[in-house]
Design a protein around this motif. Structure first.
Motif, PDB file in Angstrom:
ATOM      1  N   GLU A   6     -11.335   6.139  14.511  1.00 18.50           N
ATOM      2  CA  GLU A   6     -10.948   4.793  14.084  1.00 18.50           C
ATOM      3  C   GLU A   6     -11.227   4.515  12.606  1.00 18.50           C
ATOM      4  N   GLN A   7     -12.011   5.376  11.963  1.00 18.63           N
ATOM      5  CA  GLN A   7     -12.453   5.107  10.590  1.00 18.63           C
ATOM      6  C   GLN A   7     -11.320   5.298   9.588  1.00 18.63           C
ATOM      7  N   THR A   8     -11.324   4.435   8.556  1.00 16.15           N
ATOM      8  CA  THR A   8     -10.316   4.525   7.511  1.00 16.15           C
ATOM      9  C   THR A   8     -10.974   4.824   6.164  1.00 16.15           C
ATOM     10  N   VAL A   9     -10.158   5.160   5.201  1.00 12.52           N
ATOM     11  CA  VAL A   9     -10.622   5.445   3.850  1.00 12.52           C
ATOM     12  C   VAL A   9     -11.408   4.265   3.295  1.00 12.52           C
ATOM     13  N   ILE A  90      -2.197  14.666  -4.699  1.00 17.11           N
ATOM     14  CA  ILE A  90      -2.243  14.056  -3.371  1.00 17.11           C
ATOM     15  C   ILE A  90      -3.170  12.858  -3.435  1.00 17.11           C
ATOM     16  N   TYR A  91      -2.724  11.753  -2.891  1.00 16.70           N
ATOM     17  CA  TYR A  91      -3.544  10.553  -2.819  1.00 16.70           C
ATOM     18  C   TYR A  91      -3.393   9.929  -1.442  1.00 16.70           C
ATOM     19  N   VAL A  92      -4.268   9.011  -1.140  1.00 17.95           N
ATOM     20  CA  VAL A  92      -4.225   8.305   0.130  1.00 17.95           C
ATOM     21  C   VAL A  92      -4.340   6.809  -0.129  1.00 17.95           C
ATOM     22  N   ALA A  93      -4.053   6.027   0.890  1.00 15.08           N
ATOM     23  CA  ALA A  93      -4.172   4.571   0.827  1.00 15.08           C
ATOM     24  C   ALA A  93      -5.468   4.145   1.511  1.00 15.08           C
ATOM     25  N   PRO A  94      -5.962   2.967   1.221  1.00 19.41           N
ATOM     26  CA  PRO A  94      -7.201   2.500   1.862  1.00 19.41           C
ATOM     27  C   PRO A  94      -7.127   2.485   3.391  1.00 19.41           C
ATOM     28  N   THR A  96      -5.534   4.610   5.299  1.00 24.50           N
ATOM     29  CA  THR A  96      -5.375   5.956   5.850  1.00 24.50           C
ATOM     30  C   THR A  96      -6.585   6.309   6.713  1.00 24.50           C
ATOM     31  N   ARG A  97      -6.332   6.880   7.880  1.00 29.51           N
ATOM     32  CA  ARG A  97      -7.410   7.307   8.771  1.00 29.51           C
ATOM     33  C   ARG A  97      -8.141   8.497   8.165  1.00 29.51           C
ATOM     34  N   LEU A  98      -9.443   8.556   8.394  1.00 28.84           N
ATOM     35  CA  LEU A  98     -10.237   9.668   7.868  1.00 28.84           C
ATOM     36  C   LEU A  98      -9.847  10.998   8.502  1.00 28.84           C
ATOM     37  N   THR A  99      -9.286  10.954   9.686  1.00 30.13           N
ATOM     38  CA  THR A  99      -8.809  12.200  10.297  1.00 30.13           C
ATOM     39  C   THR A  99      -7.705  12.818   9.439  1.00 30.13           C
ATOM     40  N   ARG A 100      -6.851  11.978   8.868  1.00 36.31           N
ATOM     41  CA  ARG A 100      -5.785  12.467   7.975  1.00 36.31           C
ATOM     42  C   ARG A 100      -6.384  12.999   6.671  1.00 36.31           C
ATOM     43  N   VAL A 101      -7.401  12.302   6.162  1.00 36.48           N
ATOM     44  CA  VAL A 101      -8.084  12.744   4.944  1.00 36.48           C
ATOM     45  C   VAL A 101      -8.659  14.144   5.150  1.00 36.48           C
ATOM     46  N   LEU A 116      -5.011   4.942  -3.724  1.00 37.24           N
ATOM     47  CA  LEU A 116      -4.139   4.003  -4.418  1.00 37.24           C
ATOM     48  C   LEU A 116      -3.729   2.890  -3.470  1.00 37.24           C
ATOM     49  N   ASP A 117      -3.726   1.654  -3.990  1.00 33.33           N
ATOM     50  CA  ASP A 117      -3.338   0.520  -3.163  1.00 33.33           C
ATOM     51  C   ASP A 117      -1.809   0.425  -3.080  1.00 33.33           C
ATOM     52  N   SER A 118      -1.315  -0.612  -2.438  1.00 30.92           N
ATOM     53  CA  SER A 118       0.129  -0.755  -2.213  1.00 30.92           C
ATOM     54  C   SER A 118       0.919  -0.910  -3.510  1.00 30.92           C
ATOM     55  N   GLU A 119       0.239  -1.295  -4.596  1.00 31.54           N
ATOM     56  CA  GLU A 119       0.898  -1.418  -5.900  1.00 31.54           C
ATOM     57  C   GLU A 119       0.686  -0.178  -6.766  1.00 31.54           C
ATOM     58  N   GLN A 120       0.213   0.896  -6.152  1.00 30.95           N
ATOM     59  CA  GLN A 120      -0.049   2.172  -6.825  1.00 30.95           C
ATOM     60  C   GLN A 120      -1.141   2.065  -7.880  1.00 30.95           C
TER      61      GLN A 120
END
Length: 146
Positions: A6-9, A90-94, A96-101, A116-120
């Motif tokens: 369940e954890q996210t970036v 490669i970057y991720v969004a806040p 993004t699940r840590l499993t993907r990271v 990077l946030d939704s506005e890059q």
């Protein structure tokens, strides 16, 4: 370990990462890498992330082959971050699940990634150390429930 799923970036990222300007010289970068224990820095042009420069990128400018003439050290040290950075990163969004990271880190052998946030815009950075802390936190939480 179900909690980890369940954890996210956003739960574990460093929110105010150190960055470098695109015109920082290799000499300055070498000093920075020596003083701070970071493997990579987002390269900024104003408020935009234009790349990532790592210790690997720094060292790559010193690889010499018969086809590549050895430049003078002083000339090498005047090259800038933008000359050697990885522009396609490669970057991720806040959210993004840590499993993907973890999947990205393992598949691409990454030590850290910009967030990077939704506005890059740079929102933070997530590192292997952060992912390991999340795993430890979740394992401890699971152990406490048993």
């Amino acid at each position: 370990m179900y909690k980890f799923l369940e954890q996210t970036v956003a739960d574990y990222m460093t929110r105010e990462p150190r960055t470098v300007a695109r015109d920082m010289t290799m000499c300055e970068l070498g000093d920075l890498f020596e003083k701070q224990d970071f493997n990579a820095y987002p390269v900024m042009d104003g408020s935009q992330v234009v790349g990532v420069i790592s210790k690997f990128d720094y060292l790559s400018c010193f690889v010499f082959t018969p086809a590549r003439i050895i430049p003078r050290y002083r000339d090498l040290m005047q090259r800038t971050a933008v000359d050697l950075m990885t522009a396609e990163f490669i970057y991720v969004a806040p959210e993004t699940r840590l499993t993907r990271v973890l999947e990205l880190m393992v598949n691409y052998r990454l030590r850290s990634m910009p967030v990077l946030d939704s506005e890059q815009r740079l929102a933070g950075i997530i590192s292997r150390k952060d992912a390991m802390r999340a795993l430890q936190d979740c394992a401890t939480a699971d152990a406490d429930r048993v």
